[in-house]
Design a protein around this motif. Structure first.
Motif, short mmCIF file in Angstrom:
data_model
loop_
_atom_site.label_atom_id
_atom_site.label_comp_id
_atom_site.label_asym_id
_atom_site.label_seq_id
_atom_site.Cartn_x
_atom_site.Cartn_y
_atom_site.Cartn_z
N GLY A 129 5.24 -5.49 -9.56
CA GLY A 129 5.71 -3.82 -9.49
C GLY A 129 4.63 -2.93 -10.12
N TYR A 130 3.39 -3.75 -10.68
CA TYR A 130 2.45 -3.01 -11.21
C TYR A 130 1.56 -2.16 -10.17
CZ TYR A 130 -1.47 -1.89 -14.55
OH TYR A 130 -2.30 -1.25 -15.54
N GLU A 131 1.40 -1.04 -10.65
CA GLU A 131 0.70 -0.05 -9.68
C GLU A 131 -0.77 0.16 -10.05
OE1 GLU A 131 2.71 3.45 -8.66
OE2 GLU A 131 4.62 2.55 -8.12
N MET A 132 -1.68 0.32 -9.22
CA MET A 132 -3.20 0.46 -9.31
C MET A 132 -3.69 0.95 -8.40
SD MET A 132 -5.33 -2.87 -9.96
CE MET A 132 -4.32 -3.88 -11.07
N LYS A 133 -4.94 1.60 -8.64
CA LYS A 133 -5.73 2.21 -7.41
C LYS A 133 -6.74 0.79 -7.03
CE LYS A 133 -5.81 7.04 -7.56
NZ LYS A 133 -6.74 8.35 -8.06
N ILE A 134 -7.03 0.38 -5.88
CA ILE A 134 -7.49 -0.47 -5.38
C ILE A 134 -8.66 0.01 -4.38
CG2 ILE A 134 -7.80 -2.75 -4.16
CD1 ILE A 134 -4.86 -3.37 -5.20
N LEU A 166 -3.74 3.58 -3.38
CA LEU A 166 -2.92 3.36 -4.43
C LEU A 166 -1.89 1.95 -4.01
CD1 LEU A 166 -1.23 3.93 -6.90
CD2 LEU A 166 0.16 5.71 -5.84
N CYS A 167 -1.78 1.13 -4.80
CA CYS A 167 -1.13 -0.10 -4.33
C CYS A 167 -0.03 -0.56 -5.57
CB CYS A 167 -1.99 -1.21 -4.15
SG CYS A 167 -3.17 -1.09 -2.68
N ARG A 168 0.99 -1.25 -5.03
CA ARG A 168 1.94 -2.08 -5.90
C ARG A 168 1.84 -3.23 -5.76
NH1 ARG A 168 6.54 0.18 -4.42
NH2 ARG A 168 6.60 1.99 -5.73
N HIS A 169 1.32 -4.17 -6.92
CA HIS A 169 1.48 -5.56 -6.80
C HIS A 169 2.90 -5.98 -6.66
CE1 HIS A 169 1.15 -9.55 -8.82
NE2 HIS A 169 0.41 -9.66 -7.87
N VAL A 170 3.19 -6.76 -5.68
CA VAL A 170 4.68 -7.11 -5.11
C VAL A 170 5.24 -7.91 -6.02
CG1 VAL A 170 5.98 -8.32 -3.56
CG2 VAL A 170 3.80 -7.12 -2.55
N ARG A 171 4.63 -8.89 -6.65
CA ARG A 171 5.73 -9.62 -7.49
C ARG A 171 5.92 -9.05 -9.13
NH1 ARG A 171 4.67 -12.62 -12.14
NH2 ARG A 171 2.31 -12.44 -12.10
N VAL A 182 0.94 -1.26 -0.18
CA VAL A 182 0.08 -0.06 -0.13
C VAL A 182 0.87 1.00 -0.05
CG1 VAL A 182 -1.61 1.23 1.23
CG2 VAL A 182 -1.87 -1.32 1.28
N LEU A 183 0.76 1.83 -1.01
CA LEU A 183 1.68 3.33 -1.26
C LEU A 183 0.95 4.58 -0.74
CD1 LEU A 183 2.91 2.42 -5.05
CD2 LEU A 183 4.06 1.90 -2.79
N GLU A 184 -0.22 4.59 -0.66
CA GLU A 184 -1.21 5.54 -0.34
C GLU A 184 -2.54 5.12 -0.15
OE1 GLU A 184 -2.80 9.89 -1.83
OE2 GLU A 184 -1.05 9.09 -2.79
N ARG A 185 -2.90 5.12 1.30
CA ARG A 185 -4.19 4.54 1.73
C ARG A 185 -5.16 5.57 1.89
NH1 ARG A 185 -5.71 -0.39 4.34
NH2 ARG A 185 -3.52 -1.14 4.52
N GLY A 186 -6.48 5.35 1.04
CA GLY A 186 -7.27 6.49 1.10
C GLY A 186 -8.78 5.81 1.61
#
Length: 366
Positions: free
Chosen positions: A305-310, A298-303, A289-293
């Motif tokens: 590195g893809y970033e998306m809003k979840i 905004l999160c980065r998939h660990v394996r 979790v890069l930025e919790r709203g």
């Protein structure tokens, strides 16, 4: 304890009869009734229930009773899936350690066949000290149910089709397969196997095969002669219950209908689809979790590195590193007038399904 000789049933289908195939109902009675109605199931059809009709959903015992009654019609046939193999708990090799595991499973899930049976028998699962002592009572109280589960086949074979819950080992006669080969074969389409007869399976939700998009419709692989039909009913928030329709015993002109309860709305604005996207799914769902709203994070998939809003509610914990519910940032290509099924309504967008494919829509709906 599950790896034992499989039970095989030969089925002679009369010419002109449709074969309907449903798998992975997972104790969801409304979905089951809904898809039967959409398929216009009647006594003129053969219906194959291709395993995993129990567990995970809310009404296992009720589902079992419905299927037992349907099977009395003579044109309905149930296949044993890995979630239906409960008769094995009475085998002598199923020892006290395994019973303790079953008790922990019941108390964790708070649903399922044994949970339903305990409650109907006046047994509070949370007061059970030893499940071994309860088994005998359940066996007496539900003899017909366990007898049914102990006799249904692990595969049904016709002239042109094999119906097994999860898969089978290629190049090996069907009657030499074990129960585990037929009902616990994960990710069949990824194994590179092919078959002489059409193999119809469930078990592995079809959306798990997707990398960048989420589609719950059956997958027909004509080169390998495999049809995979598990639409993620119960397991996926946007799942559906698929019914494969085989027009007659000699046809591979497959069709299908699907049921879900999501409201249908009309798209008012054209929208271009994603140029790139990713699908985070079960088995590979750890994110940072890069930025919790409040609504989205905004999160980065660990394996990858893809970033998306979840959606924040999809995150399993409040930790920086956590697993999450299945999710995607795919934006659906849509035109004004398209019909979509609304899964999630958010402050500035909708998560919808269009022709079985899930994704985001940022316009207006009516």
């Amino acid at each position: 304890m599950f790896n034992r000789p499989a039970r095989i049933e030969q089925l002679n289908v009369e010419p002109g009869r449709r074969i309907l195939v449903i798998s992975d109902i997972h104790a969801n009675v409304p979905y089951f009734r809904g898809v039967l109605q959409k398929a216009k199931f009647s006594s003129k059809d053969e219906l194959i229930i291709d395993g995993d009709f129990l567990e995970k959903g809310a009404e296992s015992l009720k589902t079992l009773h419905i299927i037992m009654e349907l099977c009395k019609m003579g044109n309905v046939h149930a296949v044993c899936g890995n979630c239906d193999d409960w008769a094995n708990v009475f085998d002598p090799e199923h020892g006290e350690e395994a019973d303790d595991h079953l008790l922990r499973y019941m108390l964790w899930k708070k649903c399922g066949l044994l949970w339903d049976m305990c409650n109907l028998s006046g047994i509070d699962p949370f007061e059970i000290e030893s499940f071994s002592a309860v088994k005998a009572q359940l066996r007496r109280n539900f003899k017909a149910e366990f007898d049914f589960l102990s006799t249904i086949p692990h595969a049904i074979e016709t002239e042109n089709f094999i119906f097994a819950h999860a898969g089978m080992t290629p190049g090996k006669p069907l009657r030499e397969q074990s129960s585990e080969e037929l009902d616990r074969c994960d990710g069949l389409l990824k194994r590179g196997w092919s078959f002489d007869k059409w193999l119809i399976v469930g078990h592995w939700p079809v959306m798990l095969y997707g990398e960048n998009t989420v589609c719950a419709n059956p997958i027909v692989d004509r080169e390998k002669k495999i049809v995979s039909i598990d639409g993620g009913c119960v397991l996926k928030d946007d799942g559906q219950l698929n019914c494969l329709i085989i027009p007659n015993k000699d046809s591979d002109d497959f069709g299908f209908v699907a049921y879900d309860p999501f409201p249908v709305k009309t798209v008012l604005n054209d929208q271009e689809g994603s140029k790139s996207s990713y699908y985070i799914r079960w088995g590979d769902s750890q994110v940072q979790v890069l930025e919790r709203g409040e609504e989205f994070s905004l999160c980065r998939h660990v394996r990858t590195g893809y970033e998306m809003k979840i959606l924040t509610k999809y995150l399993f914990t409040n930790n920086e590193f956590t697993d999450c519910n299945d999710c995607t940032d795919y934006v659906l290509p849509l035109k004004e007038g398209d019909q979509v099924r609304v899964v999630e309504t958010c402050s500035d967008r909708y998560f919808v399904k269009h022709k079985g494919v899930s994704g985001w829509y940022f316009g207006e709906l009516i």
